[in-house]
Design a protein around this motif. Structure first.
Motif, PDB file in Angstrom:
ATOM      1  N   ARG A 276       0.824  -1.218   0.000  1.00 36.98           N
ATOM      2  CA  ARG A 276       0.000   0.000   0.000  1.00 36.98           C
ATOM      3  C   ARG A 276       0.854   1.263   0.000  1.00 36.98           C
ATOM      4  NH1 ARG A 276      -4.950   1.634   4.156  1.00 36.98           N
ATOM      5  NH2 ARG A 276      -5.480   3.596   3.104  1.00 36.98           N
ATOM      6  N   TYR A 277       1.916   1.269   0.818  1.00 36.13           N
ATOM      7  CA  TYR A 277       2.693   2.491   1.006  1.00 36.13           C
ATOM      8  C   TYR A 277       4.091   2.442   0.389  1.00 36.13           C
ATOM      9  CZ  TYR A 277      -0.946   3.455   4.442  1.00 36.13           C
ATOM     10  OH  TYR A 277      -2.157   3.660   5.062  1.00 36.13           O
ATOM     11  N   GLY A 278       4.536   1.270  -0.073  1.00 37.16           N
ATOM     12  CA  GLY A 278       5.880   1.173  -0.610  1.00 37.16           C
ATOM     13  C   GLY A 278       6.906   0.920   0.481  1.00 37.16           C
ATOM     14  N   ASP A 279       8.166   1.039   0.115  1.00 36.20           N
ATOM     15  CA  ASP A 279       9.269   0.763   1.038  1.00 36.20           C
ATOM     16  C   ASP A 279       9.554   2.011   1.888  1.00 36.20           C
ATOM     17  OD1 ASP A 279      11.451  -0.126   2.374  1.00 36.20           O
ATOM     18  OD2 ASP A 279      12.739  -0.377   0.622  1.00 36.20           O
ATOM     19  N   VAL A 280       8.886   2.113   3.031  1.00 39.89           N
ATOM     20  CA  VAL A 280       9.051   3.299   3.878  1.00 39.89           C
ATOM     21  C   VAL A 280      10.408   3.314   4.573  1.00 39.89           C
ATOM     22  CG1 VAL A 280       6.568   3.547   4.278  1.00 39.89           C
ATOM     23  CG2 VAL A 280       7.925   2.160   5.850  1.00 39.89           C
ATOM     24  N   SER A 281      11.175   2.221   4.480  1.00 39.37           N
ATOM     25  CA  SER A 281      12.505   2.221   5.083  1.00 39.37           C
ATOM     26  C   SER A 281      13.431   3.211   4.378  1.00 39.37           C
ATOM     27  CB  SER A 281      13.121   0.819   5.040  1.00 39.37           C
ATOM     28  OG  SER A 281      13.428   0.429   3.705  1.00 39.37           O
ATOM     29  N   LYS A 282      13.072   3.641   3.173  1.00 42.05           N
ATOM     30  CA  LYS A 282      13.871   4.619   2.448  1.00 42.05           C
ATOM     31  C   LYS A 282      13.634   6.041   2.949  1.00 42.05           C
ATOM     32  CE  LYS A 282      14.130   1.889  -1.816  1.00 42.05           C
ATOM     33  NZ  LYS A 282      15.578   1.662  -1.710  1.00 42.05           N
ATOM     34  N   LEU A 283      12.621   6.220   3.782  1.00 42.13           N
ATOM     35  CA  LEU A 283      12.331   7.537   4.341  1.00 42.13           C
ATOM     36  C   LEU A 283      13.100   7.717   5.641  1.00 42.13           C
ATOM     37  CD1 LEU A 283       8.448   7.570   3.859  1.00 42.13           C
ATOM     38  CD2 LEU A 283      10.202   8.358   2.261  1.00 42.13           C
ATOM     39  N   SER A 284      13.472   8.938   5.942  1.00 44.42           N
ATOM     40  CA  SER A 284      14.152   9.200   7.211  1.00 44.42           C
ATOM     41  C   SER A 284      13.156   9.070   8.357  1.00 44.42           C
ATOM     42  CB  SER A 284      14.781  10.596   7.208  1.00 44.42           C
ATOM     43  OG  SER A 284      13.787  11.589   7.084  1.00 44.42           O
ATOM     44  N   SER A 285      13.652   8.736   9.522  1.00 48.72           N
ATOM     45  CA  SER A 285      12.788   8.440  10.665  1.00 48.72           C
ATOM     46  C   SER A 285      11.884   9.606  11.039  1.00 48.72           C
ATOM     47  CB  SER A 285      13.641   8.037  11.873  1.00 48.72           C
ATOM     48  OG  SER A 285      14.382   6.872  11.595  1.00 48.72           O
ATOM     49  N   ASP A 286      12.411  10.854  11.003  1.00 45.56           N
ATOM     50  CA  ASP A 286      11.594  11.987  11.408  1.00 45.56           C
ATOM     51  C   ASP A 286      10.413  12.192  10.468  1.00 45.56           C
ATOM     52  OD1 ASP A 286      13.428  12.659   9.418  1.00 45.56           O
ATOM     53  OD2 ASP A 286      13.260  14.793   9.848  1.00 45.56           O
ATOM     54  N   MET A 287      10.556  11.814   9.198  1.00 43.70           N
ATOM     55  CA  MET A 287       9.445  11.942   8.247  1.00 43.70           C
ATOM     56  C   MET A 287       8.336  10.938   8.539  1.00 43.70           C
ATOM     57  SD  MET A 287      11.482  12.414   4.659  1.00 43.70           S
ATOM     58  CE  MET A 287      12.629  13.779   4.370  1.00 43.70           C
TER      59      MET A 287
END
Length: 356
Positions: A276-287
């Protein structure tokens, strides 16, 4: 583990097994962890587990800096300045994850009474709050000790510690005493984890199962004799990968198959979130953990040649009938709008199906 007990245990193990590596793991819930780890080292332990200073203490491991500075002859390779630098990094990381802080702010020697393992202590606080038992936390801890006695004073590590915790939560939720559970074992609906433990799916505890509680609670349910794993059917990893690929997509790897084999429901939840949201591990933690600020530009690097600039512009009003609201933002300079469901408002919206 108390320091005096650590000396007795490690000294005895070292005498019995002079060539076997001894690795000691503990938590610092009671505040005695540093003294205990120093005692273990001095008694012959090869490895003791510690944590960076800023991540240490309470239900975590004892402080690395405190243990090293407590030794009479610190290791010559111990560079305290480098330790300070690493500690500063983790201090920043911890701030990003503060929303997950369980709120255990001080040590508590009561752990020697209820015996809740440090790793489970914080989980039980979260579970108690989610079940509406936060105000009864003192009773939950007391019930944990009682549940442990009911189950035979077992060794409490994952997953056996969860069995004790599940029974304790049920006791508090239903206002059951130790005597109520023992007397009503034949009629109570005990947690599935407790039943499986009594059936022998976690093995046989030292000293055997508590009777007559076990027989009464199982109500004739089958039991496992010997090692539980010996009776398991072989797992078809090829078939599992085929099934997961058909359900979630071609991105399934051998690692995903292993994850599913051990924690099927957890992996299914992860896979649905991923699709549903994709690979959120590529986003920084604060985001991920903090709301995006209006007017601030955020940069997302999702791979080679895939950089996105996103600037939140405004958030619309919540529609009282649907609990939906519009979010306006710029994506690489172009204005965009998406409609989202406001989960807080959605709980208050009453829907009535149209009569046909």
């Amino acid at each position: 583990m108390k320091p005096a007990a650590a000396r007795i245990l490690i000294s005895a193990l070292r005498a019995q097994f002079p060539n076997t590596p001894i690795h000691v793991h503990t938590h610092d819930t009671a505040g005695t962890g540093v003294a205990s780890m120093v005692a273990c080292y001095q008694s012959g332990a090869d490895i003791v587990d510690v944590a960076m200073d800023v991540m240490s203490g309470v239900t975590s491991q004892p402080s690395m800096g405190a243990v090293l500075n407590s030794l009479n002859t610190p290791n010559k390779d111990f560079n305290q300045e480098k330790l300070f630098q690493i500690n500063s990094y983790w201090e920043q990381v911890r701030r990003l994850y503060r929303c997950f802080d369980p709120g255990t702010q001080a040590t508590n020697t009561e752990v020697y009474k209820h015996e809740i393992p440090g790793g489970q202590y914080t989980n039980m606080i979260f579970q108690a709050n989610s079940l509406g038992l936060g105000a009864e936390w003192a009773r939950v801890k007391e019930a944990y000790g009682e549940a442990n006695d009911i189950l035979g004073d077992i060794v409490k590590v994952t997953p056996s510690s969860k069995v004790v915790g599940d029974l304790a939560q049920i006791m508090v939720s239903n206002k059951l005493s130790k005597e109520d559970v023992l007397d009503g074992a034949e009629t109570l609906n005990l947690p599935n984890s407790v039943i499986q433990y009594l059936q022998g799916y976690l093995g046989v505890p030292e000293g055997g199962f508590p009777e007559p509680f076990r027989t009464q609670a199982l109500k004739g349910a089958p039991v496992v004799s010997g090692r539980p794993g010996a009776e398991l059917e072989p797992m078809d990893f090829v078939a599992i990968k085929k099934d997961l690929t058909e359900r979630f997509g071609s991105w399934i790897t051998e690692k995903d198959v292993m994850s599913y084999a051990m924690y099927p429901s957890v992996f299914e939840e992860f896979a649905s979130h991923f699709n549903r949201y994709g690979d959120v591990s590529k986003l920084s933690s604060d985001m991920v953990f903090q709301p995006l600020k209006i007017g601030q530009e955020y940069v997302y690097d999702l791979g080679k040649g895939r950089r996105f600039y996103i600037s939140p512009v405004a958030i619309g009003q919540v529609d009282p009938t649907s609990a939906e609201q519009d979010v306006f933002f710029e994506l690489n300079g172009e204005p965009k709008r998406i409609t989202i469901k406001n989960k807080t408002s959605a709980e208050k919206v009453v829907t009535r199906p149209k009569q046909t």
